[in-house]
Every structure is written in C-alpha cells, then in structure tokens.
Design an enzyme around this catalytic site. Sequence first.
Site, PDB file in Angstrom:
ATOM      1  N   ALA A 108      -0.497  -6.970  -6.277  1.00 47.05           N
ATOM      2  CA  ALA A 108      -0.965  -5.711  -7.176  1.00 47.05           C
ATOM      3  C   ALA A 108       0.115  -5.043  -6.221  1.00 47.05           C
ATOM      4  O   ALA A 108       0.353  -4.405  -5.436  1.00 47.05           O
ATOM      5  CB  ALA A 108      -2.244  -4.345  -6.885  1.00 47.05           C
ATOM      6  N   PHE A 109       0.282  -3.495  -6.902  1.00 45.84           N
ATOM      7  CA  PHE A 109       1.167  -2.356  -6.290  1.00 45.84           C
ATOM      8  C   PHE A 109       0.629  -1.513  -5.147  1.00 45.84           C
ATOM      9  O   PHE A 109       1.454  -0.757  -4.235  1.00 45.84           O
ATOM     10  CB  PHE A 109       1.140  -1.181  -7.317  1.00 45.84           C
ATOM     11  CG  PHE A 109       0.152   0.361  -7.509  1.00 45.84           C
ATOM     12  CD1 PHE A 109      -1.007   0.131  -7.738  1.00 45.84           C
ATOM     13  CD2 PHE A 109       0.475   1.049  -6.744  1.00 45.84           C
ATOM     14  CE1 PHE A 109      -1.977   1.243  -7.736  1.00 45.84           C
ATOM     15  CE2 PHE A 109       0.250   2.218  -6.445  1.00 45.84           C
ATOM     16  CZ  PHE A 109      -1.428   2.317  -7.013  1.00 45.84           C
ATOM     17  N   LYS A 110      -0.742  -2.229  -4.350  1.00 48.31           N
ATOM     18  CA  LYS A 110      -1.195  -1.582  -3.180  1.00 48.31           C
ATOM     19  C   LYS A 110      -0.787  -2.076  -2.339  1.00 48.31           C
ATOM     20  O   LYS A 110      -0.749  -2.063  -1.210  1.00 48.31           O
ATOM     21  CB  LYS A 110      -3.146  -1.921  -3.087  1.00 48.31           C
ATOM     22  CG  LYS A 110      -4.079  -0.190  -4.590  1.00 48.31           C
ATOM     23  CD  LYS A 110      -5.536  -0.629  -4.064  1.00 48.31           C
ATOM     24  CE  LYS A 110      -5.714  -0.053  -5.271  1.00 48.31           C
ATOM     25  NZ  LYS A 110      -5.570  -0.213  -6.688  1.00 48.31           N
ATOM     26  N   ASP A 111      -0.172  -3.478  -2.833  1.00 46.73           N
ATOM     27  CA  ASP A 111       0.876  -3.780  -1.071  1.00 46.73           C
ATOM     28  C   ASP A 111       1.671  -2.932  -0.691  1.00 46.73           C
ATOM     29  O   ASP A 111       1.984  -2.748   0.697  1.00 46.73           O
ATOM     30  CB  ASP A 111       1.356  -5.443  -1.620  1.00 46.73           C
ATOM     31  CG  ASP A 111       0.124  -6.465  -1.719  1.00 46.73           C
ATOM     32  OD1 ASP A 111      -0.686  -6.255  -1.451  1.00 46.73           O
ATOM     33  OD2 ASP A 111       0.991  -6.821  -2.597  1.00 46.73           O
ATOM     34  N   LEU A 114      -0.343  -0.597   1.496  1.00 45.61           N
ATOM     35  CA  LEU A 114      -1.146  -1.429   2.390  1.00 45.61           C
ATOM     36  C   LEU A 114      -0.363  -2.600   3.367  1.00 45.61           C
ATOM     37  O   LEU A 114      -0.989  -2.594   4.550  1.00 45.61           O
ATOM     38  CB  LEU A 114      -2.202  -1.910   1.814  1.00 45.61           C
ATOM     39  CG  LEU A 114      -3.500  -1.004   1.158  1.00 45.61           C
ATOM     40  CD1 LEU A 114      -4.252  -1.543   0.290  1.00 45.61           C
ATOM     41  CD2 LEU A 114      -4.034  -0.144   2.720  1.00 45.61           C
TER      42      LEU A 114
END
Length: 493
Positions: A108-111, A114
């Site tokens: 997911a793009f949140k990687d 994060l």
Amino acid sequence: MKICSTRSENHIATAPEAVLAGIAPDGGLYVPDDFSEIRLNPAETLTMSAVDISSAVVGRLLPGFGESEMHALIESAYKNKFETDDLTPVVQAGSAYVLELFRGPTSAFKDVALSVLPRLITASKEKLGVTEDIVILTATSGDTGKAALEGFHDVPGTRIIVFYPDGGVSDVQRAQMVTQKGKNVRVCAIKGNFDDAQTGVKRIFASDRREGWAKESGVRLSSANSINLGRLAPQVAYYYKAYADLVLTGAIALGDEVNFVVPTGNFGDILAGEFARRMGLPVGKLICASNANNVLTDFIRTGCYDRRRAFHKTISPSMDILVSSNLERYLYLASGGDTKLVARLMTSLNDEGAYQAPESLVDAMHRRFGAYCASDAMCAHTIRRVWESERYLLDPHTAVAWSAMEQFRKEADNGLATVVLATASPYKFSRDVLESISGKVIENGFEAMDALNAMTGVPVPKNLAALRDQKARFTDCVEKGALLEYVQKAVKA
Ligand SMILES: *Cc1c(COP(=O)(O)O)cnc(C)c1O
C-alpha cells in the site's frame, strides 16, 4: 522558513519538535510557512536516485537534520524494503501514466512514508534529548495498521499498538496484521467498527493529557497518522521522482506541466502534490478523486465543506472518510497563512459540521484543483474496462482515480500529460477486483487471490503470497470500552 501551526502564529516548532509532537498545542497542524526558501529545481533531480530525491525533499521540508544524516536515514529506511531501487516506478497504461506507489513491504502507498517516519522519530528524540520510549497508538481500517507495524517493528526506543475492528477488515488485511513480527508490536481486535476504534484511541490520548499516566510509566504516546508532518514530507518526493522519469523517457520536456490524479481520503497524498508544486515542480492540475463519500468533490467545486451526510461503506475502504484532516493545511496555504480564518473554519466544522470557504480561497483552489467522484459501480466497471483494453489491473482506489481522470478529460482537459497515483496492489482487494473483472464471487480472500492470479497472470506480491503459511501471533480482542485499560496494562508490561 518556519514550521508553524495552522491555527495561530504563536506556535512555532523546529522540525524535530513537530515530528515528535504530531499535532500543535492549539489543535492545529504543523506546516511550512514559506516555500520560497526550500525550492528544489526539477532539473537537479534528473541525475538523482530515488533515495537522493527523497533525502533532498525531506531535508528541505524538515530542516535541522544534516544533509548526510538525512541521506543515511532515508537510505536505511528504504533499504531492501521495496521491489525496485526506484521505489515508485512509473508505467504507461493507454494514454495515462501510472505512478505505482504500492511496491513496498505491505503493498500500500502508506509504506513510502511509514518506512521513514519511525527513523525520523528516533532521530528527533535524540536531537531533543528525549529518553522515554515512544508508544505509537493506531486505529486502522486496514492499510495504515500494517504499514505502521512494518515501519516500527524492532525500531529501538519505539513500541506500537494497533487496533482494528473485529470482522471489519479483509481476510488479507487481518492476516497481514496478526502475523506481524517484532518484539515491540501488539495487535488487538475490538468489538466495534473503525469509528469505535478511532474514538477509543482519541480517548486514550485525552486521558493521558489529563492525568499524565504515560509519563509515570516512562513512555510518551504518539500517533502515526498523516497529521504528522514527518509522514507527509516523504510523500512529496515521489511527485518529483515521477516528473524526472517522464522527462528522462521523453514523455515530456523539462518545464512542461503535468497533471496528477490522486485517490483521496485524508487529503495527505494530494497535499503532498501541492507541497511539490510550491517547491517548484511544474504541477498542472491536481485532481482529487473520491468514492461515494464525496465530501471533497463538493468542497472543491463549491467551497462548502459539509460532513453532515450519510457515511458509505465502499469497495475502496481507505477512502471512506468524511473529515479529511489534511485539508486544514491547504486552507492555511491557500489563504496565504490566515491562521484566524483557519481556526474559525475548523471551529465551525467541529460545532456545526460544516463551513463555507471565502470566495478568494475558492478561486485560488479552482485554478489548481479539479474534483470528481465515482460510485462502486463506476469503479468496478473501470477495473474491468482498463483490464480489457490496457491489460492493466487496477485496485479499487486507483480505479476511482482512473474514473476521475476520464471525467476530467471529458469535462475540462488541459492537454497535459497525466499521472494517476496507484495506491494499492489489486491483490489486497482480490475479492472485489475478481468480481469486477469476471462477475465471479469468491468470499475467501486467499482463494480469490489465487483465482485472480490464474485469470490475469499478474504476479502476486511476495509479502501477500507468503501470508497464508504464517501463524497468527495476536489473538487479543477487547470490548470497545476497554481500550484504555488495555493500553495502560501494555505500557507497564
Ligand atoms: C490511505 C489510502 C488512500 C488515501 O490517502 P490520503 O492520504 O488519506 O488521501 C488511498 N488509497 C489507499 C489504498 C490508501 O491506503
């Protein structure tokens, strides 16, 4: 350049202070007040690696870290975590460019952000001489929890506790979280929905502000969501990276403007595009794509933000949101730093559930932003059409963006090259993607994954394929009223 609160001029922070605090003392969000001093010329980025671009961008947005310190921090944050060295590749699909932000450890793009945030927190602690462990509390509807766990696990001086709604996340998302490795992590289901989890976590922060029990246990509570400036900064880099890629492949000439279409929930990802524009990247239109929860479509079109409406559960769940917190930062920027205005609008949102932005702000917004929404039916239809015509498999969030791009081209095309931000692997949402392209319904997430793979031949990301053989480590499940007690026990343990 100063980092100040969106709600009053009195609250100014250094970058490490802003990263550790997350939110300003007046409830505002930290934002750079002047981008003219932190410009980055895209010509300079053409010979840079993805890590170089990221450290140049993050270093500008978060001053106070040395140049080589920041470079080492970013390099170690991404090392061996993403599928490719360029982190976020651009691929062409039909007449669009797709910026693949989902090639990281949790698909997911949140990687992208994060992976970096935990290291920014550790470095900030050191600079400020903070010695307590930081305990990250996260309520998740699916994607953020896993990306945060993956980012924080085994990072010294930090611990993380994730709450997810029991029965409220997909099989794959649940498996991703409960199999998480690491000595400093905990995952707990709650008997309730995502709102209950979110409210529970907010109550824990409020209780600690009143009573200071975290400090007594030798820890500090913090959050990993996108109100933290340290989460926003790494996202600005991929706009620069995508632009450099388009120049290098000859798709555009240096200096040409480019449109970006962004599937939007909390307004963090698209705001990063606005930051890039203010730092000097030639950004044409930023197109905000929403699902049936289209509060932002209405706001961008009319200037009226109104959250008093039904909440829809959709097949793009990470965008099921009615209060987009990062919009506050845009209000600050578009009003030329009018903190009184922002404070007034946010009070109105809190008290009445709505506000009306002044005409000058709406005009400024219309020059830079477009907004479109897509229902679940439109989204499913888009997944099918794009698969059939381009042989490109979209996840539901990215499909909402694709549909927005098509609507923009019909209604207001400016003829510029357009990049669609792809925010998740289709395999995280195998059931709905499979149903969209074939009409076939397979409820079990892993069986749907196999069927989707057999039907399309698109490779399953390794991290997702490996999940079914891993043992669940976490089986805790608590009543929604019991979160505070759970956390207090956990920090003492
Ligand atoms: C979080 C998320 C979004 C929305 O991003 P915001 O920064 O909240 O606007 C879109 N797609 C996916 C897959 C996400 O996980």
